[in-house]
Design a protein around this motif. Structure first.
Motif, PDB file in Angstrom:
ATOM      1  N   UNK A 101     -21.056   8.345  74.964  1.00  0.00           N
ATOM      2  CA  UNK A 101     -20.273   9.562  74.756  1.00  0.00           C
ATOM      3  C   UNK A 101     -20.469  10.064  73.336  1.00  0.00           C
ATOM      4  N   UNK A 102     -20.496  11.382  73.172  1.00  0.00           N
ATOM      5  CA  UNK A 102     -20.556  12.015  71.852  1.00  0.00           C
ATOM      6  C   UNK A 102     -19.235  12.736  71.629  1.00  0.00           C
ATOM      7  N   UNK A 103     -18.634  12.493  70.474  1.00  0.00           N
ATOM      8  CA  UNK A 103     -17.350  13.109  70.133  1.00  0.00           C
ATOM      9  C   UNK A 103     -17.500  13.916  68.852  1.00  0.00           C
ATOM     10  N   UNK A 104     -16.940  15.115  68.855  1.00  0.00           N
ATOM     11  CA  UNK A 104     -16.940  15.954  67.658  1.00  0.00           C
ATOM     12  C   UNK A 104     -15.869  15.450  66.701  1.00  0.00           C
ATOM     13  N   UNK A 105     -16.272  14.951  65.542  1.00  0.00           N
ATOM     14  CA  UNK A 105     -15.296  14.443  64.580  1.00  0.00           C
ATOM     15  C   UNK A 105     -14.576  15.569  63.836  1.00  0.00           C
ATOM     16  N   UNK A 106     -15.102  16.770  63.916  1.00  0.00           N
ATOM     17  CA  UNK A 106     -14.390  17.898  63.311  1.00  0.00           C
ATOM     18  C   UNK A 106     -13.351  18.486  64.248  1.00  0.00           C
ATOM     19  N   UNK A 107     -13.075  17.778  65.331  1.00  0.00           N
ATOM     20  CA  UNK A 107     -11.927  18.112  66.167  1.00  0.00           C
ATOM     21  C   UNK A 107     -10.674  17.417  65.628  1.00  0.00           C
ATOM     22  N   UNK A 108     -10.809  16.732  64.487  1.00  0.00           N
ATOM     23  CA  UNK A 108      -9.703  15.998  63.870  1.00  0.00           C
ATOM     24  C   UNK A 108      -9.576  16.390  62.401  1.00  0.00           C
ATOM     25  N   UNK A 109      -8.444  16.058  61.818  1.00  0.00           N
ATOM     26  CA  UNK A 109      -8.229  16.316  60.392  1.00  0.00           C
ATOM     27  C   UNK A 109      -8.939  15.233  59.575  1.00  0.00           C
ATOM     28  N   UNK A 132       1.428  17.169  60.727  1.00  0.00           N
ATOM     29  CA  UNK A 132       0.955  16.243  61.755  1.00  0.00           C
ATOM     30  C   UNK A 132       1.868  15.029  61.864  1.00  0.00           C
ATOM     31  N   UNK A 133       2.228  14.443  60.726  1.00  0.00           N
ATOM     32  CA  UNK A 133       3.112  13.274  60.739  1.00  0.00           C
ATOM     33  C   UNK A 133       4.452  13.624  61.358  1.00  0.00           C
ATOM     34  N   UNK A 134       4.987  14.790  61.026  1.00  0.00           N
ATOM     35  CA  UNK A 134       6.290  15.191  61.562  1.00  0.00           C
ATOM     36  C   UNK A 134       6.224  15.359  63.076  1.00  0.00           C
ATOM     37  N   UNK A 135       5.176  15.997  63.583  1.00  0.00           N
ATOM     38  CA  UNK A 135       5.049  16.219  65.025  1.00  0.00           C
ATOM     39  C   UNK A 135       4.874  14.907  65.790  1.00  0.00           C
ATOM     40  N   UNK A 189      -1.500   5.639  66.451  1.00  0.00           N
ATOM     41  CA  UNK A 189      -0.994   6.961  66.821  1.00  0.00           C
ATOM     42  C   UNK A 189      -1.844   8.086  66.249  1.00  0.00           C
ATOM     43  N   UNK A 190      -2.396   7.882  65.055  1.00  0.00           N
ATOM     44  CA  UNK A 190      -3.165   8.929  64.380  1.00  0.00           C
ATOM     45  C   UNK A 190      -4.604   9.028  64.876  1.00  0.00           C
ATOM     46  N   UNK A 191      -5.113   7.985  65.518  1.00  0.00           N
ATOM     47  CA  UNK A 191      -6.543   7.912  65.830  1.00  0.00           C
ATOM     48  C   UNK A 191      -7.085   9.152  66.545  1.00  0.00           C
ATOM     49  N   UNK A 192      -6.385   9.735  67.530  1.00  0.00           N
ATOM     50  CA  UNK A 192      -6.969  10.912  68.195  1.00  0.00           C
ATOM     51  C   UNK A 192      -6.961  12.171  67.327  1.00  0.00           C
ATOM     52  N   UNK A 193      -6.265  12.140  66.183  1.00  0.00           N
ATOM     53  CA  UNK A 193      -6.071  13.362  65.408  1.00  0.00           C
ATOM     54  C   UNK A 193      -6.645  13.317  63.995  1.00  0.00           C
ATOM     55  N   UNK A 194      -7.075  12.154  63.547  1.00  0.00           N
ATOM     56  CA  UNK A 194      -7.497  11.981  62.159  1.00  0.00           C
ATOM     57  C   UNK A 194      -8.826  11.250  62.121  1.00  0.00           C
ATOM     58  N   UNK A 212      -7.599  19.550  69.381  1.00  0.00           N
ATOM     59  CA  UNK A 212      -6.408  19.609  70.223  1.00  0.00           C
ATOM     60  C   UNK A 212      -5.414  20.618  69.637  1.00  0.00           C
ATOM     61  N   UNK A 213      -4.438  20.992  70.447  1.00  0.00           N
ATOM     62  CA  UNK A 213      -3.433  21.958  69.991  1.00  0.00           C
ATOM     63  C   UNK A 213      -2.675  21.422  68.776  1.00  0.00           C
ATOM     64  N   UNK A 214      -2.389  20.132  68.762  1.00  0.00           N
ATOM     65  CA  UNK A 214      -1.640  19.551  67.654  1.00  0.00           C
ATOM     66  C   UNK A 214      -2.439  19.618  66.353  1.00  0.00           C
ATOM     67  N   UNK A 215      -3.733  19.341  66.418  1.00  0.00           N
ATOM     68  CA  UNK A 215      -4.573  19.416  65.227  1.00  0.00           C
ATOM     69  C   UNK A 215      -4.674  20.859  64.727  1.00  0.00           C
ATOM     70  N   UNK A 216      -4.817  21.815  65.639  1.00  0.00           N
ATOM     71  CA  UNK A 216      -4.885  23.224  65.249  1.00  0.00           C
ATOM     72  C   UNK A 216      -3.582  23.646  64.581  1.00  0.00           C
ATOM     73  N   UNK A 217      -2.465  23.237  65.149  1.00  0.00           N
ATOM     74  CA  UNK A 217      -1.150  23.549  64.583  1.00  0.00           C
ATOM     75  C   UNK A 217      -1.025  23.002  63.163  1.00  0.00           C
TER      76      UNK A 217
END
Length: 315
Positions: A101-109, A132-135, A189-194, A212-217
């Motif tokens: 699998x190839x994952x875009x790492x710029x989909x995360x902070x 991000x931490x608050x959400x 918890x942070x792994x999918x977003x950071x 993801x929507x959370x990362x965009x937010x």
């Protein structure tokens, strides 16, 4: 009787040594074959990313999104000839399976954005991570510890004295954020977003077509989670070609900061897994795609390999 016992003992010892030699040779052969197959998986990923780059340059559409070939996972496939397959009666005569699998790492902070630029830029980066931490319901104190330790590690590296005094080493991989005081629970918890990408002189932006929507937010100040979810729904039907219409989708004014927003990616993770029964060998590599200049291509930044235990297919 003593002679017979002695001969039997010597014969058993010789047989054991021969058996052990065969097992060691078989294990070494399996290791080398596995390494070559996983190296092939990495090359597969790099070729797909390079092909995507050439196609983008040909069409003039410099965007990356989840409908492109690189985003399609390689489903687990049987390798019919592997580990001396065909030797009837051998316990190495087993099917091996490869997936990737190839994952875009710029989909995360990117955590390293916290130490880019002047103090004001760092404060703004900290505010994004605070969102991000608050959400996610994580403790702000842990973010403050991360920010402080990362800044000290970065300053020590710039001064040419990494790890001196009480400054931690600068992390190069996500799991190494534990060096900066981040707990295992928070890391999970942070792994999918950071992510952790190489230190750069500029902010590594978030790709709005893959995040993801959370990362965009979190990446765009003033946005709300509902607006980010609306943007994700829009981009899933038609990928964003630029960031021009983002403010309208998120109900933002013209003065809103889109400095962390992009529709293009340069950093990717390539993951290959070779499974044999319930044991798997997995290799993870982070690559950078250079789209301009004399060093154009896809380059490996780091790679690591580890053995893991997984449920066998069909169980």
């Amino acid at each position: 009787m003593i002679t017979v016992a002695l001969v039997a003992t010597l014969a058993a010892a010789a047989l054991w040594r021969q058996w052990r030699g065969v097992e060691v040779e078989g294990a070494e052969r399996a290791r080398v074959q596995s390494a070559w197959i996983l190296t092939g998986a990495l090359d597969w990923g790099r070729l797909i990313l390079a092909g995507d780059l050439r196609e983008d340059q040909r069409t003039g559409q410099n965007i990356d999104h989840l409908a492109e070939p690189w985003a399609v996972p390689l489903a687990e496939a049987r390798l019919s000839t592997f580990l001396a397959a065909g030797e009837s009666g051998s316990d190495t005569d087993r099917d091996a399976f490869l997936s990737g699998q190839i994952t875009d790492l710029q989909s995360r902070l990117n955590v390293m954005n916290l130490v880019v630029g002047e103090p004001l830029a760092r404060t703004q980066a900290l505010a994004r991570f605070s969102t991000l931490f608050r959400e996610l319901g994580l403790r702000g104190g842990e973010l403050a510890t991360l920010f402080d330790n990362l800044a000290r590690a970065h300053d020590a590296m710039k001064a040419g004295t990494p790890g001196d005094g009480d400054a931690p080493l600068l992390p190069r991989r996500y799991d190494q954020l534990a060096w900066l005081g981040v707990s295992d629970e928070t890391l999970a918890l942070l792994r999918p977003y950071v992510t952790v990408l190489p230190v750069s002189a500029a902010i590594v932006p978030v790709n709005l077509n893959t995040a993801s929507a959370l990362v965009i937010h979190a990446a765009i100040p003033g946005s709300d989670l509902a607006g980010a979810q609306r943007l994700v729904a829009e981009r899933d039907s038609a990928p964003l070609k630029n960031t021009t219409g983002v403010r309208a989708l998120l109900n933002l004014d013209e003065a809103s900061d889109l400095g962390w927003a992009s529709v293009r990616s340069n950093y990717f993770e390539i993951r290959g897994r070779l499974r044999l029964d319930d044991v798997a060998l997995e290799e993870v590599a982070v690559v950078r795609r250079q789209s301009s200049g004399s060093t154009r291509g896809v380059y490996t930044l780091w790679r690591e390999r580890a053995a893991i235990t997984v449920p066998a297919a069909g169980r």
